[in-house]
Write a protein that holds these residues in place. Structure first.
Motif, short mmCIF file in Angstrom:
data_model
loop_
_atom_site.label_atom_id
_atom_site.label_comp_id
_atom_site.label_asym_id
_atom_site.label_seq_id
_atom_site.Cartn_x
_atom_site.Cartn_y
_atom_site.Cartn_z
N ALA A 1 35.78 122.83 59.96
CA ALA A 1 34.69 121.96 59.53
C ALA A 1 34.91 121.48 58.10
O ALA A 1 34.73 120.30 57.79
CB ALA A 1 33.36 122.69 59.65
N TYR B 1 26.18 118.62 56.36
CA TYR B 1 26.90 119.46 57.30
C TYR B 1 27.79 120.47 56.57
O TYR B 1 27.90 121.63 56.98
CB TYR B 1 27.73 118.60 58.24
CG TYR B 1 28.32 119.37 59.40
CD1 TYR B 1 27.51 120.00 60.32
CD2 TYR B 1 29.70 119.47 59.56
CE1 TYR B 1 28.05 120.71 61.38
CE2 TYR B 1 30.24 120.18 60.61
CZ TYR B 1 29.41 120.80 61.52
OH TYR B 1 29.94 121.51 62.56
N PHE B 2 28.40 120.05 55.48
CA PHE B 2 29.21 120.95 54.67
C PHE B 2 28.35 122.09 54.13
O PHE B 2 28.73 123.26 54.21
CB PHE B 2 29.85 120.17 53.52
CG PHE B 2 30.75 120.99 52.66
CD1 PHE B 2 32.05 121.25 53.03
CD2 PHE B 2 30.30 121.49 51.44
CE1 PHE B 2 32.89 122.01 52.24
CE2 PHE B 2 31.12 122.25 50.64
CZ PHE B 2 32.42 122.51 51.03
N ALA C 1 26.96 108.18 56.01
CA ALA C 1 28.05 109.05 56.45
C ALA C 1 28.37 110.10 55.39
O ALA C 1 28.60 111.28 55.72
CB ALA C 1 29.29 108.22 56.79
N LEU C 2 28.39 109.71 54.13
CA LEU C 2 28.64 110.67 53.06
C LEU C 2 27.52 111.71 52.97
O LEU C 2 27.78 112.90 52.76
CB LEU C 2 28.80 109.95 51.72
CG LEU C 2 30.07 109.14 51.56
CD1 LEU C 2 30.00 108.28 50.31
CD2 LEU C 2 31.29 110.03 51.52
N CYS D 1 27.90 114.14 55.92
CA CYS D 1 29.01 115.06 55.63
C CYS D 1 28.59 116.13 54.63
O CYS D 1 28.92 117.30 54.80
CB CYS D 1 30.21 114.28 55.08
SG CYS D 1 31.13 113.36 56.31
N SER D 2 27.84 115.73 53.61
CA SER D 2 27.40 116.68 52.60
C SER D 2 26.46 117.72 53.18
O SER D 2 26.59 118.92 52.92
CB SER D 2 26.70 115.95 51.45
OG SER D 2 27.59 115.08 50.84
N LEU E 1 35.45 117.54 57.09
CA LEU E 1 34.49 116.93 56.18
C LEU E 1 35.15 116.49 54.88
O LEU E 1 34.82 115.43 54.34
CB LEU E 1 33.35 117.91 55.90
CG LEU E 1 32.47 118.23 57.11
CD1 LEU E 1 31.53 119.37 56.79
CD2 LEU E 1 31.72 117.01 57.57
N SER E 2 36.08 117.27 54.40
CA SER E 2 36.80 116.89 53.18
C SER E 2 37.62 115.63 53.40
O SER E 2 37.66 114.74 52.53
CB SER E 2 37.72 118.02 52.72
OG SER E 2 36.97 119.15 52.41
N ALA F 1 36.99 113.28 55.59
CA ALA F 1 36.04 112.16 55.72
C ALA F 1 35.56 111.72 54.34
O ALA F 1 35.49 110.52 54.06
CB ALA F 1 34.86 112.56 56.59
N TRP F 2 35.22 112.67 53.48
CA TRP F 2 34.80 112.36 52.11
C TRP F 2 35.90 111.62 51.36
O TRP F 2 35.66 110.63 50.70
CB TRP F 2 34.44 113.64 51.35
CG TRP F 2 32.98 113.79 51.14
CD1 TRP F 2 32.12 114.46 51.94
CD2 TRP F 2 32.21 113.24 50.08
NE1 TRP F 2 30.86 114.38 51.42
CE2 TRP F 2 30.88 113.64 50.28
CE3 TRP F 2 32.52 112.46 48.98
CZ2 TRP F 2 29.88 113.28 49.43
CZ3 TRP F 2 31.50 112.10 48.13
CH2 TRP F 2 30.19 112.51 48.35
#
Length: 73
Positions: free
Chosen positions: A49, A17-18, A10-11, A14-15, A53-54, A56-57
């Motif tokens: 976005a 996608y960011f 997941a991390l 997220c990275s 994402l932030s 979620a991180w």
């Protein structure tokens, strides 16, 4: 079934996608500037976005959540 690999996956997602969001904004910036509506929508999309994402991180890196994903003896 909180698996450590799932948290890391997941991390990583997220990275990636960011990063893709930032590249997308950089590539589309000349076209976004041509219209005020396009610019607002593009910036709104990028900000949304980045915020999601932030968060979620932040959540996945909290001490309590990391502990939940660790292997149990």
């Amino acid at each position: 079934r909180l698996r450590a690999w799932a948290r890391w996956l997941a991390l990583a997602v997220c990275s990636v996608y960011f990063g893709l969001t930032l590249v997308n904004v950089a590539v589309l910036w000349p076209r976004l500037r041509t219209s005020a509506v396009n610019l607002r929508l593009g910036v709104l999309n990028a900000v949304e976005a980045i915020l999601v994402l932030s968060m979620a991180w932040w959540y996945l890196n909290r001490k309590e959540v990391r502990r939940l994903f660790q292997k149990r003896p």
